[in-house]
Motif scaffolding. Sequence first.
Motif, PDB file in Angstrom:
ATOM      1  N   ARG A 509       0.838  -1.211   0.000  1.00 59.22           N
ATOM      2  CA  ARG A 509       0.000   0.000   0.000  1.00 59.22           C
ATOM      3  C   ARG A 509       0.867   1.253   0.000  1.00 59.22           C
ATOM      4  N   LEU A 510       1.944   1.238   0.788  1.00 56.03           N
ATOM      5  CA  LEU A 510       2.834   2.397   0.829  1.00 56.03           C
ATOM      6  C   LEU A 510       3.470   2.627  -0.542  1.00 56.03           C
ATOM      7  N   LEU A 511       3.990   1.579  -1.151  1.00 60.89           N
ATOM      8  CA  LEU A 511       4.643   1.727  -2.455  1.00 60.89           C
ATOM      9  C   LEU A 511       3.661   2.243  -3.501  1.00 60.89           C
ATOM     10  N   CYS A 512       2.444   1.733  -3.478  1.00 59.79           N
ATOM     11  CA  CYS A 512       1.449   2.192  -4.462  1.00 59.79           C
ATOM     12  C   CYS A 512       1.029   3.633  -4.190  1.00 59.79           C
ATOM     13  N   ASP A 513       0.869   3.997  -2.934  1.00 60.57           N
ATOM     14  CA  ASP A 513       0.539   5.389  -2.605  1.00 60.57           C
ATOM     15  C   ASP A 513       1.659   6.326  -3.036  1.00 60.57           C
ATOM     16  N   LEU A 514       2.906   5.876  -2.895  1.00 57.41           N
ATOM     17  CA  LEU A 514       4.045   6.731  -3.238  1.00 57.41           C
ATOM     18  C   LEU A 514       4.081   7.085  -4.721  1.00 57.41           C
ATOM     19  N   GLN A 515       3.410   6.294  -5.560  1.00 63.62           N
ATOM     20  CA  GLN A 515       3.297   6.671  -6.972  1.00 63.62           C
ATOM     21  C   GLN A 515       2.688   8.057  -7.135  1.00 63.62           C
ATOM     22  N   HIS A 516       1.789   8.400  -6.213  1.00 60.47           N
ATOM     23  CA  HIS A 516       0.988   9.622  -6.349  1.00 60.47           C
ATOM     24  C   HIS A 516       1.571  10.799  -5.570  1.00 60.47           C
ATOM     25  N   GLN A 517       2.644  10.564  -4.816  1.00 59.69           N
ATOM     26  CA  GLN A 517       3.198  11.608  -3.956  1.00 59.69           C
ATOM     27  C   GLN A 517       3.677  12.801  -4.779  1.00 59.69           C
ATOM     28  N   GLY A 518       3.170  13.976  -4.431  1.00 60.32           N
ATOM     29  CA  GLY A 518       3.671  15.216  -5.003  1.00 60.32           C
ATOM     30  C   GLY A 518       3.292  15.477  -6.439  1.00 60.32           C
ATOM     31  N   ILE A 519       2.457  14.618  -7.049  1.00 59.07           N
ATOM     32  CA  ILE A 519       2.057  14.854  -8.435  1.00 59.07           C
ATOM     33  C   ILE A 519       0.531  14.831  -8.535  1.00 59.07           C
ATOM     34  N   GLN A 520       0.027  15.438  -9.586  1.00 61.02           N
ATOM     35  CA  GLN A 520      -1.420  15.514  -9.809  1.00 61.02           C
ATOM     36  C   GLN A 520      -1.826  14.321 -10.665  1.00 61.02           C
ATOM     37  N   THR A 521      -2.448  13.329 -10.054  1.00 56.72           N
ATOM     38  CA  THR A 521      -2.746  12.082 -10.766  1.00 56.72           C
ATOM     39  C   THR A 521      -4.234  11.887 -11.022  1.00 56.72           C
ATOM     40  N   ASN A 522      -5.046  12.880 -10.705  1.00 53.10           N
ATOM     41  CA  ASN A 522      -6.480  12.748 -10.982  1.00 53.10           C
ATOM     42  C   ASN A 522      -7.017  14.059 -11.527  1.00 53.10           C
ATOM     43  N   LEU A 523      -7.364  14.056 -12.804  1.00 51.75           N
ATOM     44  CA  LEU A 523      -7.936  15.246 -13.440  1.00 51.75           C
ATOM     45  C   LEU A 523      -9.369  14.990 -13.900  1.00 51.75           C
ATOM     46  N   SER A 524      -9.937  13.859 -13.524  1.00 52.16           N
ATOM     47  CA  SER A 524     -11.336  13.585 -13.865  1.00 52.16           C
ATOM     48  C   SER A 524     -12.235  14.497 -13.047  1.00 52.16           C
ATOM     49  N   PHE A 525     -13.382  14.868 -13.652  1.00 49.50           N
ATOM     50  CA  PHE A 525     -14.225  15.808 -12.928  1.00 49.50           C
ATOM     51  C   PHE A 525     -15.713  15.598 -13.221  1.00 49.50           C
ATOM     52  N   PRO A 526     -16.305  14.507 -12.756  1.00 50.02           N
ATOM     53  CA  PRO A 526     -17.764  14.343 -12.894  1.00 50.02           C
ATOM     54  C   PRO A 526     -18.494  15.243 -11.895  1.00 50.02           C
ATOM     55  N   LEU A 527     -19.577  15.860 -12.348  1.00 53.37           N
ATOM     56  CA  LEU A 527     -20.285  16.818 -11.497  1.00 53.37           C
ATOM     57  C   LEU A 527     -20.879  16.195 -10.242  1.00 53.37           C
ATOM     58  N   ASP A 528     -21.242  14.913 -10.305  1.00 53.74           N
ATOM     59  CA  ASP A 528     -21.894  14.329  -9.129  1.00 53.74           C
ATOM     60  C   ASP A 528     -20.938  14.132  -7.960  1.00 53.74           C
ATOM     61  N   THR A 529     -19.618  14.291  -8.189  1.00 52.66           N
ATOM     62  CA  THR A 529     -18.696  14.272  -7.051  1.00 52.66           C
ATOM     63  C   THR A 529     -18.700  15.607  -6.317  1.00 52.66           C
ATOM     64  N   VAL A 530     -19.166  16.666  -6.997  1.00 55.92           N
ATOM     65  CA  VAL A 530     -19.240  17.985  -6.376  1.00 55.92           C
ATOM     66  C   VAL A 530     -20.553  18.165  -5.640  1.00 55.92           C
ATOM     67  N   PHE A 531     -21.636  17.768  -6.291  1.00 55.96           N
ATOM     68  CA  PHE A 531     -22.965  17.942  -5.719  1.00 55.96           C
ATOM     69  C   PHE A 531     -23.671  16.599  -5.615  1.00 55.96           C
ATOM     70  N   PRO A 532     -23.428  15.849  -4.573  1.00 60.12           N
ATOM     71  CA  PRO A 532     -24.095  14.547  -4.464  1.00 60.12           C
ATOM     72  C   PRO A 532     -25.596  14.694  -4.238  1.00 60.12           C
ATOM     73  N   ASP A 533     -26.345  13.677  -4.678  1.00 63.39           N
ATOM     74  CA  ASP A 533     -27.771  13.536  -4.357  1.00 63.39           C
ATOM     75  C   ASP A 533     -28.681  14.549  -5.043  1.00 63.39           C
ATOM     76  N   LEU A 534     -28.273  15.091  -6.179  1.00 63.23           N
ATOM     77  CA  LEU A 534     -29.195  15.937  -6.934  1.00 63.23           C
ATOM     78  C   LEU A 534     -30.027  15.062  -7.874  1.00 63.23           C
ATOM     79  N   ASP A 535     -31.167  15.602  -8.282  1.00 64.55           N
ATOM     80  CA  ASP A 535     -32.027  14.852  -9.199  1.00 64.55           C
ATOM     81  C   ASP A 535     -31.568  14.975 -10.644  1.00 64.55           C
ATOM     82  N   TYR A 536     -30.812  16.042 -10.935  1.00 65.27           N
ATOM     83  CA  TYR A 536     -30.370  16.255 -12.317  1.00 65.27           C
ATOM     84  C   TYR A 536     -29.017  16.950 -12.345  1.00 65.27           C
ATOM     85  N   TYR A 537     -28.188  16.524 -13.288  1.00 66.99           N
ATOM     86  CA  TYR A 537     -26.891  17.155 -13.518  1.00 66.99           C
ATOM     87  C   TYR A 537     -26.780  17.548 -14.994  1.00 66.99           C
ATOM     88  N   PRO A 538     -26.409  18.793 -15.273  1.00 66.79           N
ATOM     89  CA  PRO A 538     -26.231  19.200 -16.671  1.00 66.79           C
ATOM     90  C   PRO A 538     -24.898  18.692 -17.218  1.00 66.79           C
TER      91      PRO A 538
END
Length: 932
Positions: A509-538
């Motif tokens: 787990r430590l070795l795998c986590d260290l892959q991500h240390q100090g770098i930006q490894t997630n640029l995905s951006f689905p709206l439902d991660t920002v506003f959970p539980d809405l009935d509609y997302y544009p």
Amino acid sequence: MKLNIQPTVIFRTPKFSYQSELVDCWEELKLAISISSAAFYETIKEVKASELKDLPPKVYFTIWKYFNRAKFRSTPYGTFAGFSLLNNAIKPAESRIVIEEAQSVRQLVDWPYKNNIQLPLADLLQKNCLLFSNSSYYLTPNSIRYIACTDGVFELAELDQDDFVQQILAACLKPIRLNDLVKQLELNDAETENLFGLLQDMHDLQLVFTNYDPNIIGDDYFERLGLPVTAELPKYLIAQRTVLSGNINERSLQAIPGLINTLHAIMPAKDRDALSQFSARFKKKFEDQEVPLLLALDPEMGIGYDELEQAGQNSEFITRFNSKPPKKAETENIKTALKTFLREQKFEKGKTVYLNKLTLTPNQKLAALPNSFSMVMSVHDDLIFIEQIGGATSNALSGRFTMAADDVAQYAKDIAEAEQQANPEVLFFDVAYMVEANVDNVNRRKLIYGHQLSVLNFDTSASPLALNDIQISVRGTEIILRSKHLNKRLMPRMASAYNYIRSDLSVFRLLCDLQHQGIQTNLSFPLDTVFPDLDYYPRLQYQNIVLSSNKWRVKKEALLGADQKSLSVVDCRSYLSNLGVSEYFKAGMSDQTLCFALQNDDDINAFLQYVQKHGNTYIEEMLMPQNSIVVDETAKPYLAQFVLSIGHNEQIYRGLAKTPTETGVTRSFLPGKEWLYFEIYCHQQRSDQILTEVIAPFLTTHTDQVKTWFFIRYNENGNHIRFRVQLNNPRDGQLLISELMNELELFLNSGLVSDVQIKTYKRELERYGSNLIEDVEQHFATDSEFVLSLLETQTDDFNKYKLCSLLVSKIIGSGVIDKLAVNKIVRLMSDNFNEEHRLDPADFKQLNIHYQEFRKTEWATLTVEQEQGFSLFSASFIKILKQCAPENALKLLTDLIHMHVNRLFNKDQRTHEMVMYYFLLKDIQRQNATKI
């Protein structure tokens, strides 16, 4: 930073065209089902295409799901989808990509079958097999510890120390033939016979492996054993389609670099919480030491990994910062701005939100992008739909396909080589890990990186890395791995899409986590991660790139009639139409999605069954392209999913800091030599009394025998004072030991001191340098004298902070370090400590209130002795800074301040250091504001 899209592209296609009809594909679908689900195949193997509609609803629904997957889902699974490699893929001209309809299938023996292979070790030894150590072994004072795995559960195993066992383990750190091992150990015939029995025991205990044991990376394990794929053996299949012609139009991709740069600028980069906690705990226990990785992760001798700290007894103010839980995922910057915008727009249905039209503030700190990462996307006419952007390496998604074809393996190796060339000061290595037989097919891959580390499996690489060779340290907030043998910084990579969070093995787990240390490894951006539980997302879009699709919540109760049975197909279609659902939509997550056509009765029936089973669910728009970018040679269109590798050639990892070479300076002093080193174990709050009532009088009494001395506080294996005394004459050592024990006897008998130990003094030459170590020790003596005078008058926290501030002012006034440089390092240290303590806005408010109280508090009058002590201390500080190399001055400044704060406070020193730097920064900001 110039971003490049690799010209070679992997894309994946479902088995059938999305225009295919079930009756036309039935026999081919049955064959695919027979491979993936033998049990269900027995139910339907005699069914003819004309009989499908007469099947029971549940059976027909299962068939419908299989067919749906085979038309719409491109994630490889048996022959239900396949991959293709397109060279020179991106061109200015428009040209459809033409693939062969027929799949070529790479057949491998299914990984769980390895458990059926039982080869007696005695037979293997007769074949002069290769032997390879379990390199997770390390020594405790009286045992050998190592990682073992039983029935998928990892454990820290232990056996008594044995010199011969250690010799064998050391000799087998690189695979070695049995006969060569015998020669290396210089054994006679009788000893060789005994060796066979010992090797049997070591193999049973998982201390050694042979080349007949599984390897997850490299040449296929079953093929190495000469075990061919036969009709009787279970199979793991990787389907591939050959590309006949075509390319992607570069115009459709031209917005990608701008999108990546935008997301990079506005999205927060967050290190894994477990990494941050580990870093803080490591600094607390080991400070700037470099220690073996396995020791650091030992639950008794080290600190473990991904475990929460226990908070001690603290003052109310300090407790606030010293026992904070980890922060939840933040929604700052882009998320806050987007919330405001979308609330103003009121989520108008059917209206697309354009990311490039939003006014967003870039982050002050930008983490570097990886040298390679993936964009998973589909092309629908003029639009690109993004499913995922990120990863520590694009090889994470391409690694599994290397088992299928040599050109894919070469593609992955080229990516690995580009990463290595961009960062020549470090060595990248792949982690070979296996524990879940039913999942590990995804982990099977060729040798991709120049080095690899095998965890509890055989290693076929030329020069395997050994776990017990890896050293770990923390520099600032960065965790550094070093190969002791190669003396190079190591950087782990996992060229597999395996979800490593499933593992409970701390080192993995430590070795795998260290892959991500100090770098930006997630640029995905689905709206439902920002506003959970809405009935509609544009829809969220950047130019022609869709980052998040229209989504609607479907409520199970709305699809049930009064009798709790599903609505009719007509009523369900009407309900979905009223929601504004698109003509085609999908439900489910990741590689479990199903696609539905609003006007197709079979699909709506299937959707009703899906909701009955899953309850409330979100459905997402799906566009059917008018002109598919991928067709077969008969012009049938396919829904393809492209995996682009995006990257850059800038260096993001630095090598090891250079340490001064030792020039005849003694590193270690054994008891009875020039230095005496005592560890006095007591409660934190008792330590000041020990210093003022025992150590101070002891030093006064023995001035003639003591050349110099200093102390620091430590909590490794229990809170204690480390008291070091340099003798004028080593022959006085026994006398001073006896005298100090006399002074401590009352405390020991009463239990106020739990133990006293005499140890070897090992100088921190890596930290201070052999050329400065003696001067640093003298400075520590001056520091200790001054702090002792403060402890005797019980100087309060505010005055200790003020003395630190006055010290920094004197350093700036001396000109030894530029004022701007000092201000910059104070800000950096303050930010690092704030991050370590996970401060939130409420915490900063309390710190600011505390700072105002600090400013209003009058100085306590120092005694003459304390004033003289401070003058000597600050002069010593400036002198030592003048002696060090200019490029090391700021690091030495923060190191010496850290040691000073350690001496000033008897507990929670890092939290006090955080407050001290925060107050220093506020002083600097106030002074700068006054000058304007």
